[in-house]
Write an enzyme that holds these catalytic residues in place. Structure first.
Site, PDB file in Angstrom:
ATOM      1  N   ARG A   8       0.811  -0.937   0.038  1.00 21.85           N
ATOM      2  CA  ARG A   8      -0.109   0.090   0.076  1.00 21.85           C
ATOM      3  C   ARG A   8       0.867   1.397  -0.088  1.00 21.85           C
ATOM      4  NH1 ARG A   8       2.057   3.037   3.433  1.00 21.85           N
ATOM      5  NH2 ARG A   8       2.237   2.325   5.616  1.00 21.85           N
ATOM      6  N   ASP A  21      -2.724   0.873   7.615  1.00 20.39           N
ATOM      7  CA  ASP A  21      -2.092  -0.302   6.882  1.00 20.39           C
ATOM      8  C   ASP A  21      -3.071  -1.479   6.660  1.00 20.39           C
ATOM      9  OD1 ASP A  21      -0.050   1.552   6.618  1.00 20.39           O
ATOM     10  OD2 ASP A  21       1.455   0.410   8.149  1.00 20.39           O
ATOM     11  N   LYS A  80       9.990   0.667  12.067  1.00 17.01           N
ATOM     12  CA  LYS A  80       9.310   1.564  12.912  1.00 17.01           C
ATOM     13  C   LYS A  80       9.079   0.627  14.378  1.00 17.01           C
ATOM     14  CE  LYS A  80       4.442   0.568  11.743  1.00 17.01           C
ATOM     15  NZ  LYS A  80       3.398   1.284  11.049  1.00 17.01           N
TER      16      LYS A  80
END
Length: 388
Positions: free
Chosen positions: A22, A120, A164
């Site tokens: 995405r 997400d 992350k």
């Protein structure tokens, strides 16, 4: 891939799961603040091959030899948040499989230590071929957004890796937004202890996003807030701050930037709504207007949210230099990718020039070039395919 599976496990897979990649076109770092985002699924995807077994042992393998095989008992799933190994992401999903997919995947990600917002997972499930989506939360809902046909969206990888879940940057930003929420609420006489998201403050006050930006200017100073000043503003002790508000992975942070983070969130939320409006109304200069919003978004991410990096800034500048109408970092930032809106009649020259200017000047980037720069269009959502 099927042959690789048979070679590894000695039997064929019974079903396949496909999940798209995405790209977020606009709306960075605002989903966990309660605000809508505007992503699309891309044609590139991840494919998982599965064979159910009768034992209590899960065996995982990756087609990429860089990622080692892994096995564990389903009765003893251990996820080490300090080491974001590839198989931990599969274990997160397994651990959170009991509830509704789109929402539980957001919660499942948190087992790995990331305080994410849900974009997400939502676009992965809700995506439809040919359209981007305005994703709104609480309740979760998706609205089609028709993108201008005369522009292509190009993904470019900076080749800087930032996981992350492996660094503190992301979770510190989440906490800065939470602290900004509480100080704004307290300053306006609201029940600040119940407030968790910046959107909560706006809803409670009944103000527009523009009015919220004015309040941010009135309430916050640009200088970082020490934990002592935060405690004084809220009228609580340091112990209360650490036990009742700060997350486990922000306990050692001593200063927080509240003005900059709140300003980014409210302005970015407004840009998302304006982007959707322009796409719906489709004026003659739609591409220019959308491009300007993307450029403003990158500047805010770079200067206010401080989630860019020199390589991303360089890549954005190169993309704009060679014909992109708008270009910005996409995803968490501190590395990763940019997304650029490029007129379709300039696409071929754009790709050639960006390759030359960014990838061919560095050996590491050159090695990754083939998978690092590509045009894409909105793809479909996640699928489960059964073996015939």
């Amino acid at each position: 891939m099927k042959e690789m599976f048979i070679s590894k496990f000695g039997s064929a897979p019974k079903f396949y799961v496909r999940a798209p990649g995405r790209v977020n076109l606009i709306g960075e770092h605002i989903d966990y603040c309660g605000y809508a985002v505007l992503p699309m699924a891309v044609e590139q995807d991840i494919l998982i091959m599965v064979e159910p077994v009768k034992t209590q042992v899960i065996q995982l393998a990756n087609t990429n030899p860089l990622y080692l095989d892994f096995s564990t008992s389903v009765n003893n799933i251990q996820i080490n948040q300090t080491k974001p190994l590839w198989h931990n992401y599969f274990l997160c999903g397994l651990k959170g499989i009991q509830v509704e997919l789109a929402e539980i995947c957001t919660k499942s990600e948190r087992y790995i230590g990331t305080e994410g917002g849900g974009m997400d997972q939502s676009i992965s499930f809700l995506a439809e071929e040919g359209t981007a989506k305005l994703i709104e939360f609480n309740p979760l809902r998706a609205t089609d957004v028709k993108l201008p046909s005369e522009a292509a969206f190009v993904i470019a990888n900076s080749c800087v890796e930032m996981n992350k879940a492996a660094t503190s940057h992301y979770n510190i930003r989440v906490m800065e937004c939470r602290l900004a929420t509480k100080l704004l609420s307290k300053s306006k006489g609201l029940a600040w202890k119940k407030m968790l998201k910046l959107q909560d403050v706006q809803v409670e006050l009944g103000f527009s996003l523009e009015e919220m930006l004015t309040i941010v200017e009135e309430v916050f100073h640009p200088e970082p807030y020490s934990i002592q000043e935060i405690c004084k503003c809220l009228g609580i002790s340091l112990e209360e701050l650490r036990t009742q508000i700060l997350s486990q992975n922000t306990q050692d942070v001593t200063t927080f930037k509240l003005y900059q983070r709140a300003k980014h969130v409210y302005s970015e939320a407004a840009r998302v709504l304006e982007f959707k409006k322009i796409c719906s109304e489709a004026p003659a200069n739609a591409i220019q207007l959308l491009g300007e919003l993307m450029n403003q978004s990158h500047i805010s991410c770079r200067d206010m949210y401080e989630c860019s990096c020199p390589e991303l800034d360089q890549l954005v500048d190169i993309c704009l230099q060679f014909g992109a109408i708008g270009s910005r970092l996409t995803g968490a930032g501190w590395g990763g990718c940019t997304v650029s809106m490029v007129p379709t009649d300039k696409l071929t020259s754009f790709l050639k020039n960006v390759k030359q200017a960014y990838y061919k000047t560095d050996d590491q980037r050159l090695a990754l070039e083939n998978n690092s720069l590509f045009a894409t269009k909105p793809g479909g959502g996640a699928l489960v395919l059964l073996e015939a």
